[in-house]
Design a protein around this motif. Structure first.
Motif, PDB file in Angstrom:
ATOM      1  N   GLU A 181      45.228  26.381  40.167  1.00  0.00           N
ATOM      2  CA  GLU A 181      46.358  26.969  40.883  1.00  0.00           C
ATOM      3  C   GLU A 181      45.931  27.480  42.253  1.00  0.00           C
ATOM      4  O   GLU A 181      46.649  27.302  43.252  1.00  0.00           O
ATOM      5  CB  GLU A 181      46.959  28.104  40.065  1.00  0.00           C
ATOM      6  CG  GLU A 181      47.745  27.650  38.842  1.00  0.00           C
ATOM      7  CD  GLU A 181      48.397  28.820  38.123  1.00  0.00           C
ATOM      8  OE1 GLU A 181      48.315  29.958  38.643  1.00  0.00           O
ATOM      9  OE2 GLU A 181      48.980  28.601  37.044  1.00  0.00           O
ATOM     10  N   ALA A 182      44.772  28.095  42.297  1.00  0.00           N
ATOM     11  CA  ALA A 182      44.277  28.627  43.571  1.00  0.00           C
ATOM     12  C   ALA A 182      43.991  27.492  44.547  1.00  0.00           C
ATOM     13  O   ALA A 182      44.315  27.583  45.740  1.00  0.00           O
ATOM     14  CB  ALA A 182      43.030  29.466  43.339  1.00  0.00           C
ATOM     15  N   GLU A 231      46.012  35.802  43.397  1.00  0.00           N
ATOM     16  CA  GLU A 231      47.407  35.470  43.100  1.00  0.00           C
ATOM     17  C   GLU A 231      47.529  34.691  41.797  1.00  0.00           C
ATOM     18  O   GLU A 231      48.535  34.799  41.094  1.00  0.00           O
ATOM     19  CB  GLU A 231      47.999  34.644  44.254  1.00  0.00           C
ATOM     20  CG  GLU A 231      48.195  35.415  45.551  1.00  0.00           C
ATOM     21  CD  GLU A 231      49.268  36.483  45.435  1.00  0.00           C
ATOM     22  OE1 GLU A 231      50.209  36.288  44.650  1.00  0.00           O
ATOM     23  OE2 GLU A 231      49.147  37.513  46.106  1.00  0.00           O
ATOM     24  N   ALA A 232      46.486  33.916  41.463  1.00  0.00           N
ATOM     25  CA  ALA A 232      46.529  33.080  40.252  1.00  0.00           C
ATOM     26  C   ALA A 232      46.138  33.839  38.987  1.00  0.00           C
ATOM     27  O   ALA A 232      46.196  33.268  37.900  1.00  0.00           O
ATOM     28  CB  ALA A 232      45.623  31.867  40.435  1.00  0.00           C
ATOM     29  N   ASP A 287      41.870  34.981  48.133  1.00  0.00           N
ATOM     30  CA  ASP A 287      43.233  35.506  48.028  1.00  0.00           C
ATOM     31  C   ASP A 287      44.036  34.730  46.986  1.00  0.00           C
ATOM     32  O   ASP A 287      44.793  35.313  46.192  1.00  0.00           O
ATOM     33  CB  ASP A 287      43.943  35.429  49.382  1.00  0.00           C
ATOM     34  CG  ASP A 287      43.330  36.366  50.414  1.00  0.00           C
ATOM     35  OD1 ASP A 287      42.636  37.323  50.002  1.00  0.00           O
ATOM     36  OD2 ASP A 287      43.527  36.126  51.625  1.00  0.00           O
ATOM     37  N   ALA A 288      43.860  33.402  46.977  1.00  0.00           N
ATOM     38  CA  ALA A 288      44.618  32.565  46.045  1.00  0.00           C
ATOM     39  C   ALA A 288      44.195  32.813  44.593  1.00  0.00           C
ATOM     40  O   ALA A 288      45.033  32.778  43.685  1.00  0.00           O
ATOM     41  CB  ALA A 288      44.429  31.086  46.396  1.00  0.00           C
ATOM     42  N   ALA A 345      47.152  26.099  45.909  1.00  0.00           N
ATOM     43  CA  ALA A 345      47.811  27.033  46.823  1.00  0.00           C
ATOM     44  C   ALA A 345      47.253  26.958  48.231  1.00  0.00           C
ATOM     45  O   ALA A 345      47.975  27.216  49.207  1.00  0.00           O
ATOM     46  CB  ALA A 345      47.684  28.456  46.284  1.00  0.00           C
ATOM     47  N   ILE A 346      45.976  26.613  48.373  1.00  0.00           N
ATOM     48  CA  ILE A 346      45.388  26.544  49.720  1.00  0.00           C
ATOM     49  C   ILE A 346      45.251  25.110  50.220  1.00  0.00           C
ATOM     50  O   ILE A 346      44.620  24.863  51.245  1.00  0.00           O
ATOM     51  CB  ILE A 346      44.023  27.261  49.774  1.00  0.00           C
ATOM     52  CG1 ILE A 346      42.973  26.544  48.914  1.00  0.00           C
ATOM     53  CG2 ILE A 346      44.163  28.711  49.358  1.00  0.00           C
ATOM     54  CD1 ILE A 346      41.564  27.103  49.113  1.00  0.00           C
TER      55      ILE A 346
END
Length: 305
Positions: A79-80, A24-25, A20-21, A83-84
């Protein structure tokens, strides 16, 4: 045009969140694979058709993200990971993906399927191998049922072996509508299909129109309000799964007209006895045929029942 795939091996607990991340990235698409594929540790993540896997990923998962060729893959991964909540970005490799005619490549995987004695399921981009056969034009789609699965084949072969000109047929759990269409093309009179999935009903209606079959398809709540609400049918066929089939035993049995036939599939051979026991108070079922570990059960309701 070309793309770059980013390949990351992660533990199962991070696979879904990282996927998911990555989207988004800036990833264009993401898939999760078994990192142990091709080894002794490879583990299938599926059960019976239509079942949701109990685990979202493999113990050793491989996350594959498709990115633009000129994207900064390191930044996307970093970034991913941030994010997690990963302290450091995971290591990754990249591989180029050349542009292809993806539609043609996908279509090449699906050839006409010969079922029973005289049935052909033919994708729209192929010519029918035997124009005089019973032809179903059906493209692979989201609704289950193209004839490729043993349970669908078994039901189609039963319908072919037991044609019912002018009789009424109910296809419960109709999916793509293929069983209802086979019954209609074999001469059945009134044919109805029911499914809990609105997308399946839409697909079934489109397929029936394409194949020039007059069939009524319903969601269960609409079926209960239709002209067929209290109807009992000469043939009831249900290709679902063993657990829901057992729960629906009173309802499905109650839909069979006296002297009519009930055909069930979606049942593994080892489940046949317990499914038959669930229906025993209403109708006696026995194994009609078996294919690749799956069975079709058949029974006839006694006159006067």
């Amino acid at each position: 045009m070309s793309w770059t795939e980013v390949v990351i091996e992660v533990a199962r607990e991070h696979a879904e969140a990282l996927s998911d991340a990555l989207m988004e990235a800036g990833a264009l698409s993401v898939s999760v694979e078994d990192a142990d594929e091709g080894t002794d540790q490879e583990k299938p993540l599926f059960g019976e058709p239509g079942m949701v896997p109990t685990e979202a990923a493999w113990e050793h998962s491989r996350v594959v993200a498709l990115t633009d060729l000129d994207a900064d893959q390191a930044v996307i991964v970093a970034e991913a990971a941030q994010a997690i909540g990963l302290a450091t970005p995971p290591q990754f490799t990249t591989r180029n993906v050349a542009d292809e005619d993806w539609v043609r490549k996908t279509q090449s995987q699906f050839e006409p399927i010969h079922i029973g004695k005289n049935i052909w399921v033919v994708p729209s981009w192929h010519d029918a191998p035997d124009p005089d056969a019973l032809i179903l034009e059906l493209d692979p789609g989201l609704a289950f049922g193209t004839g490729s699965h043993p349970t669908t084949r078994l039901c189609m072969e039963w319908l072919e072996a037991n044609p019912a000109p002018g009789k009424t047929v109910l296809d419960y759990g109709c999916g793509s509508g293929i069983l209802a269409m086979v019954a209609r093309k074999l001469g059945a009179g009134s044919v109805s299909g029911v499914d809990i999935d609105p997308q399946a009903i839409e697909s079934a209606r489109d397929n029936a129109e394409r194949n020039h079959c007059e069939i009524d398809y319903y969601l269960p709540e609409d079926f209960a309000q239709s002209a067929h609400a209290d109807e009992r049918f000469d043939i009831v066929v249900a290709n679902i799964l063993s657990s829901p089939l057992k729960l629906m035993a009173p309802m499905l049995s109650g839909r069979v007209a006296p002297g009519g036939s009930l055909v069930l599939s979606g049942v593994l051979a080892r489940q046949a006895e317990e499914v038959a026991q669930a229906y025993a108070p209403f109708i006696k079922l026995s194994v009609w045929a078996e294919l690749d570990g799956w069975v079709a059960l058949h029974g006839q309701l006694q006159q006067g029942s």
